[in-house]
Design a protein around this motif. Structure first.
Motif, PDB file in Angstrom:
ATOM      1  N   GLY A 151      49.450  10.685  34.696  1.00 45.54           N
ATOM      2  CA  GLY A 151      50.804  11.204  34.612  1.00 45.54           C
ATOM      3  C   GLY A 151      51.631  10.817  35.820  1.00 45.54           C
ATOM      4  O   GLY A 151      51.130  10.234  36.794  1.00 45.54           O
ATOM      5  N   PRO A 152      52.920  11.152  35.816  1.00 40.35           N
ATOM      6  CA  PRO A 152      53.825  10.702  36.892  1.00 40.35           C
ATOM      7  C   PRO A 152      53.464  11.232  38.277  1.00 40.35           C
ATOM      8  O   PRO A 152      53.767  10.584  39.277  1.00 40.35           O
ATOM      9  N   ASP A 153      52.821  12.425  38.344  1.00 37.55           N
ATOM     10  CA  ASP A 153      52.463  12.981  39.647  1.00 37.55           C
ATOM     11  C   ASP A 153      50.951  12.976  39.858  1.00 37.55           C
ATOM     12  O   ASP A 153      50.434  13.723  40.694  1.00 37.55           O
ATOM     13  N   GLN A 154      50.260  12.098  39.127  1.00 36.06           N
ATOM     14  CA  GLN A 154      48.802  12.070  39.185  1.00 36.06           C
ATOM     15  C   GLN A 154      48.275  10.759  39.744  1.00 36.06           C
ATOM     16  O   GLN A 154      49.006   9.765  39.886  1.00 36.06           O
ATOM     17  N   VAL A 155      46.975  10.768  40.037  1.00 31.92           N
ATOM     18  CA  VAL A 155      46.275   9.596  40.547  1.00 31.92           C
ATOM     19  C   VAL A 155      45.013   9.409  39.725  1.00 31.92           C
ATOM     20  O   VAL A 155      44.316  10.374  39.405  1.00 31.92           O
ATOM     21  N   LYS A 156      44.719   8.172  39.383  1.00 27.73           N
ATOM     22  CA  LYS A 156      43.509   7.834  38.630  1.00 27.73           C
ATOM     23  C   LYS A 156      42.532   7.150  39.571  1.00 27.73           C
ATOM     24  O   LYS A 156      42.879   6.197  40.271  1.00 27.73           O
ATOM     25  N   ILE A 157      41.303   7.650  39.594  1.00 27.66           N
ATOM     26  CA  ILE A 157      40.286   7.175  40.524  1.00 27.66           C
ATOM     27  C   ILE A 157      39.057   6.699  39.771  1.00 27.66           C
ATOM     28  O   ILE A 157      38.581   7.379  38.855  1.00 27.66           O
ATOM     29  N   ARG A 158      38.564   5.526  40.151  1.00 25.92           N
ATOM     30  CA  ARG A 158      37.292   5.028  39.623  1.00 25.92           C
ATOM     31  C   ARG A 158      36.179   5.679  40.429  1.00 25.92           C
ATOM     32  O   ARG A 158      36.065   5.481  41.629  1.00 25.92           O
ATOM     33  N   VAL A 159      35.374   6.471  39.763  1.00 31.43           N
ATOM     34  CA  VAL A 159      34.332   7.227  40.449  1.00 31.43           C
ATOM     35  C   VAL A 159      33.193   6.294  40.856  1.00 31.43           C
ATOM     36  O   VAL A 159      32.700   5.502  40.046  1.00 31.43           O
ATOM     37  N   MET A 160      32.793   6.403  42.122  1.00 32.71           N
ATOM     38  CA  MET A 160      31.680   5.621  42.647  1.00 32.71           C
ATOM     39  C   MET A 160      30.428   6.475  42.839  1.00 32.71           C
ATOM     40  O   MET A 160      29.321   6.062  42.516  1.00 32.71           O
ATOM     41  N   ARG A 161      30.601   7.651  43.411  1.00 33.20           N
ATOM     42  CA  ARG A 161      29.499   8.585  43.614  1.00 33.20           C
ATOM     43  C   ARG A 161      29.978   9.985  43.247  1.00 33.20           C
ATOM     44  O   ARG A 161      31.154  10.308  43.403  1.00 33.20           O
ATOM     45  N   ALA A 162      29.038  10.812  42.785  1.00 26.20           N
ATOM     46  CA  ALA A 162      29.363  12.199  42.457  1.00 26.20           C
ATOM     47  C   ALA A 162      28.199  13.088  42.865  1.00 26.20           C
ATOM     48  O   ALA A 162      27.031  12.701  42.734  1.00 26.20           O
ATOM     49  N   GLY A 163      28.524  14.267  43.370  1.00 22.73           N
ATOM     50  CA  GLY A 163      27.499  15.214  43.785  1.00 22.73           C
ATOM     51  C   GLY A 163      27.237  16.247  42.711  1.00 22.73           C
ATOM     52  O   GLY A 163      28.148  16.704  42.023  1.00 22.73           O
ATOM     53  N   LEU A 164      25.969  16.603  42.578  1.00 20.40           N
ATOM     54  CA  LEU A 164      25.560  17.606  41.596  1.00 20.40           C
ATOM     55  C   LEU A 164      25.588  18.980  42.259  1.00 20.40           C
ATOM     56  O   LEU A 164      25.027  19.172  43.343  1.00 20.40           O
ATOM     57  N   CYS A 165      26.233  19.938  41.600  1.00 17.87           N
ATOM     58  CA  CYS A 165      26.475  21.261  42.173  1.00 17.87           C
ATOM     59  C   CYS A 165      25.813  22.334  41.320  1.00 17.87           C
ATOM     60  O   CYS A 165      25.528  22.114  40.129  1.00 17.87           O
ATOM     61  N   GLY A 166      25.592  23.512  41.921  1.00 21.00           N
ATOM     62  CA  GLY A 166      25.054  24.622  41.158  1.00 21.00           C
ATOM     63  C   GLY A 166      25.916  24.981  39.963  1.00 21.00           C
ATOM     64  O   GLY A 166      25.410  25.391  38.903  1.00 21.00           O
TER      65      GLY A 166
END
Length: 345
Positions: free
Chosen positions: A24-39
């Motif tokens: 959207g006009p006020d958003q940012v699109k990011i290509r995910v490289m790493r992600a952390g697993l959370c409880g």
């Protein structure tokens, strides 16, 4: 794109192909490289009562991530494609009393990335530009992926001045271990960490704890004697959510001690309010991160202290490609781990 999705109510997740999110006009699109697993992700995968009452399926889960900006909306300034970034997972309204007063971390209309809106366990994630935290290109992607839990640890650990203080951390999960590293870096005198897992207590020792106590075998009072402490702990950081941990913490605090509580209990439990009152103990609940003072503190500590960065990095014990998400979740659920990272490259 690939995405790890809660496709329908009930236990389980599926790695499926879904359309890429639009920016959207006020958003940012990011290509995910790493992600952390959370409880939180474990709760969503297992579909407990909280998950069932909170999540509307289908939903892409995940909220801890690091990646590369690939698109910015027409109204976005200061962020460009090619930038590296992490993201604040709490999306706030900007209109309530707390938001307007600069207390966005206590917004009453908070929306959780990967809980109330599509999240970051995917090839791409979209979020408001105001939630993007730009990272230096030199940062380790794995460190960038755990800024969310590191922020929880920082917000909790630095809630009170810790220089020269005796600090007790109850709960040696990844956030508790990072909290031990933070108060050690910030100048605490003694840092004691408790848990019932020797594996996780070993992680806390590596991260900077002076003494690690398995409370299945040893009492905190014994730790005080071993460290020749003449009075109780000055600061308590409660990370476990265990009623017994809170009870024993309160019993070992000095008069005038201060407690920051992050660990979420499953059920209500009693507290010895007589001790709290007569010992003049201050207790404060902590949720999330201060936007964005906590993020500045994290970035500054990591940028100025390689030893601190190493201590934080030491909490990452397991890494899996995104395709092996089920094994990653099983590892995280086992408790025989620190932080688990999914590689979306």
């Amino acid at each position: 794109m690939r995405a790890l999705v809660k496709t329908a109510p009930g236990p389980g997740l599926e790695l499926v192909d879904v359309p890429e999110p639009s920016c959207g006009p006020d958003q940012v699109k990011i290509r995910v490289m790493r992600a952390g697993l959370c409880g939180t992700d474990l709760h969503l995968e297992g579909w407990d009562d909280w998950a069932a009452s909170t999540v509307v399926a289908p939903l892409v889960i995940g909220h801890e991530f690091y990646g590369e900006v690939v698109e910015v909306g027409a109204e976005v300034t200061g962020i460009r494609p090619g930038d590296r970034a992490s993201g604040e997972g709490h999306i706030v309204c900007g209109r309530c009393r707390n938001c307007r007063a600069g207390r966005r971390h206590v917004c009453i209309h908070t929306v959780g990335l990967g809980v109330n809106t599509n999240g970051a366990f995917a090839d791409y994630v979209v979020l408001p530009a105001s939630n993007v935290w730009l990272q230096p290109e030199s940062i380790d992607p794995e460190l960038g992926a755990i800024f969310d839990p590191l922020g929880n640890a920082t917000h909790t650990a630095l809630q009170w001045p810790v220089v020269g203080e005796d600090v007790l951390v109850t709960g040696a999960g990844p956030i508790g271990v990072m909290a031990a590293a933070i108060v050690r870096h910030a100048g605490a005198k003694h840092v004691v960490v408790t848990d019932v897992s020797d594996y996780r207590l070993d992680l806390a020792k590596v991260a900077g704890a002076d003494l690690c106590v398995n409370v299945a075998r040893t009492r905190i009072a014994d730790a005080q004697r071993e460290l020749a402490m003449l009075e109780g702990f000055d600061i308590g950081l409660e990370m476990s959510g265990a009623p017994s941990a809170v009870t024993e913490m309160l019993a070992n605090l000095n008069h005038g001690a201060k407690v920051a509580m992050l660990g979420l209990p499953k059920d209500p439990y009693p507290i010895d309010w007589g001790r709290v009152i007569t010992h003049m103990i201050t207790i404060k609940g902590i949720y999330g991160r201060e936007m964005y003072e906590t993020w500045y503190l994290m970035s500054s500590m990591l940028a100025t202290s390689p030893s601190f960065a190493d201590a934080v990095r030491s909490v990452i014990t397991h890494r899996f490609p995104a395709a092996d998400w089920a094994e990653a979740f099983a590892t995280a659920r086992s408790g025989e781990c620190g932080k688990v990272i999914l590689d979306w490259s």
